[in-house]
Design an enzyme around this catalytic site. Structure first.
Site, short mmCIF file in Angstrom:
data_model
loop_
_atom_site.label_atom_id
_atom_site.label_comp_id
_atom_site.label_asym_id
_atom_site.label_seq_id
_atom_site.Cartn_x
_atom_site.Cartn_y
_atom_site.Cartn_z
N HIS A 1 -2.07 8.30 5.99
CA HIS A 1 -2.42 7.01 5.39
C HIS A 1 -3.85 6.67 5.77
O HIS A 1 -4.62 6.22 4.94
CB HIS A 1 -1.43 5.95 5.88
CG HIS A 1 -1.55 4.65 5.18
ND1 HIS A 1 -1.48 4.53 3.81
CD2 HIS A 1 -1.72 3.37 5.66
CE1 HIS A 1 -1.60 3.24 3.47
NE2 HIS A 1 -1.77 2.54 4.57
N PHE B 1 1.78 -3.50 3.81
CA PHE B 1 2.06 -4.83 4.35
C PHE B 1 3.55 -5.14 4.15
O PHE B 1 4.17 -4.71 3.17
CB PHE B 1 1.22 -5.89 3.64
CG PHE B 1 -0.21 -5.95 4.13
CD1 PHE B 1 -0.68 -5.16 5.15
CD2 PHE B 1 -1.10 -6.83 3.53
CE1 PHE B 1 -1.99 -5.23 5.59
CE2 PHE B 1 -2.41 -6.91 3.95
CZ PHE B 1 -2.86 -6.11 4.98
N GLU C 1 -0.55 5.68 13.56
CA GLU C 1 -0.18 6.86 12.80
C GLU C 1 -0.43 8.14 13.60
O GLU C 1 0.37 9.08 13.55
CB GLU C 1 -0.95 6.90 11.48
CG GLU C 1 -0.52 8.03 10.57
CD GLU C 1 -1.15 7.98 9.20
OE1 GLU C 1 -0.65 8.67 8.30
OE2 GLU C 1 -2.16 7.24 9.02
N CYS D 1 0.81 -1.22 0.00
CA CYS D 1 0.00 0.00 0.00
C CYS D 1 0.84 1.27 0.00
O CYS D 1 0.29 2.37 -0.06
CB CYS D 1 -0.95 -0.01 1.19
SG CYS D 1 -2.03 -1.46 1.20
N LYS E 1 -9.17 8.63 2.37
CA LYS E 1 -9.78 7.31 2.25
C LYS E 1 -11.20 7.26 2.79
O LYS E 1 -11.93 6.31 2.52
CB LYS E 1 -8.90 6.26 2.95
CG LYS E 1 -7.58 5.99 2.25
CD LYS E 1 -6.82 4.85 2.91
CE LYS E 1 -5.50 4.55 2.20
NZ LYS E 1 -4.47 5.56 2.48
N HIS F 1 -9.68 2.49 0.09
CA HIS F 1 -8.25 2.17 0.07
C HIS F 1 -7.91 1.45 -1.23
O HIS F 1 -8.25 0.28 -1.42
CB HIS F 1 -7.91 1.29 1.26
CG HIS F 1 -6.44 1.12 1.50
ND1 HIS F 1 -5.48 1.61 0.64
CD2 HIS F 1 -5.76 0.48 2.51
CE1 HIS F 1 -4.28 1.29 1.10
NE2 HIS F 1 -4.42 0.62 2.24
#
Length: 412
Positions: free
Chosen positions: A307, A400, A318, A167, A336, A341
């Site tokens: 993010h 990931f 975050e 991502c 998002k 996403h």
């Protein structure tokens, strides 16, 4: 341009976007700044699985975007990338017929590549045998092909590659594109990210790991970054492409500079395959590296495009990272809440939105943020867009494998 203090600015002269928020940069920006809920809906291809909603792009016409003869040979991820690249190059005011293609590079991010084509052809193999599998399967599914097809379309004969950092892929691509300019290898780099894998196999995988929102009956409210009731992300497709040049070259030809990419940092958590390191120590390395690369102090950051996936673990990690490193000063948003996403394309979409935020002096709100998590001690913009003097902004992307990328943008 490398300044006296060693900072290198890459000018963003063109942006192209094909997102669940809209076809084209202006349409996407308007929906993102309106933040009137998640652009999610039931996805017909997912009708047979429990996680059946996603942020798709139903109005995208591949034949109109890239031509009928090309469209049938390309995976949807490549179709989206080509459409975004065409808009970005036109927005930059560049004519591929007149440039030196050997000095033009393409760096694109993608986490999964042509998975939709792979799944479709695997079903043909099972139902009808190997002789019915498309001869174009490999160039449709290979993760590098979106970048290759962009190069073929615009005559870019410089370095051409794809970054695959899950991502974080789109943000990683932008960072690497800037390095091609700084090294002197390229004069123009077309960069960004693309993803199109709203298909049963991929979404079932996310479903089984518990990463997706359970609000299948409330698609418009399902993605809710930083909200106390967030419960997972909503999968999406999309693409965003930026054109990067040296500022002096852009100014010499009278180009508009939307923003500058002035810093980039990357790191690894080295912790877990799918969960972020809870303290954000790995992500902090990337954020501090971007600040150091730009020669800026943490307190200079006015805005963070987070993010912000709408998952319990990511958003809390975050938030703690932003507060620890940047303090209480910067405004924070996550797009998002609108776009969902889009995996490998997410970082590129968010860098593009951050560039528009710097240019327009307007911070998009975080959609569906009705009750901010009390553990998230940040100035998260919600309800309405906020006019702001954004001189320095960062865009965070985490993937990931614990792969982190942070892009820092400044006003030209």
């Amino acid at each position: 341009m490398t300044s006296a203090d060693g900072r290198f600015d890459a000018a963003v002269t063109g942006i192209g976007m094909v997102t669940p928020a809209g076809l084209g940069t202006q349409a996407s920006w308007e929906r993102i700044t309106a933040a009137d809920g998640t652009a999610a809906r039931p996805v017909p291809a997912l009708a047979e699985i429990r996680a059946s909603i996603g942020c798709s792009i139903p109005d995208f016409d591949p034949a109109a975007a890239v031509g009928r003869r090309k469209a049938w040979r390309l995976d949807r991820s490549s179709q989206l990338a080509l459409a975004a690249a065409a808009e970005a190059v036109a927005d930059a005011g560049l004519d591929p017929a007149t440039w030196d293609g050997a000095r033009v590079g393409v760096v694109l991010g993608s986490g999964i590549g042509g998975a939709a084509s792979w799944e479709k052809q695997h079903q043909i193999l099972r139902d009808h045998g190997s002789q019915k599998v498309s001869a174009l399967l490999i160039p449709m599914l290979a993760v590098n092909m979106a970048a290759g097809y962009i190069a073929m379309e615009i005559g870019a004969r410089g370095p051409n590659f794809v970054t695959a950092t899950a991502c974080a892929s789109g943000a990683t691509a932008v960072g690497q594109a800037r390095e091609l300019l700084r090294s002197g290898r390229c004069d123009v780099v077309v960069t960004g990210g693309t993803e199109a894998c709203l298909i049963p196999s991929i979404i079932s995988g996310f479903q089984q790991m518990g990463a997706l929102s359970a609000r299948q009956d409330e698609p418009g409210a399902a993605s809710r970054p930083f909200d106390v009731d967030r419960d997972g992300f909503v999968p999406a497709e999309g693409a965003a492409v930026l054109v990067l040049e040296r500022p002096e070259s852009a100014r010499a030809r009278g180009a508009r500079i939307r923003a500058c990419v002035s810093g980039y940092g990357a790191s690894a958590d080295a912790y877990n395959a799918t969960a972020p390191e809870p303290s954000g120590a790995g992500a902090e390395l990337a954020l501090r590296a971007a600040l150091d690369d730009a020669g800026l102090a943490p307190e200079s950051v006015d805005h963070v495009n987070a993010h912000g996936t709408s998952t319990p673990l990511n958003d809390l990690m975050e938030a703690r990272l932003i507060r620890r490193v940047l303090g209480e000063g910067p405004s924070v948003t996550s797009v998002k809440g609108v776009t969902g996403h889009s995996l490998g394309a997410a970082g590129a979409i968010e860098v593009a939105v951050t560039a528009l935020t710097v240019q327009n002096g307007l911070v998009p709100p975080t959609a569906n943020l009705t009750s901010q998590d009390p553990e998230i001690d940040l100035d998260v913009v919600a309800k309405a867009p906020r006019p702001a003097n954004v001189r320095v902004a960062v865009s965070n992307s985490f993937g990931f494998g614990g792969q982190n990328a942070v892009v820092l943008l400044t006003r030209p």
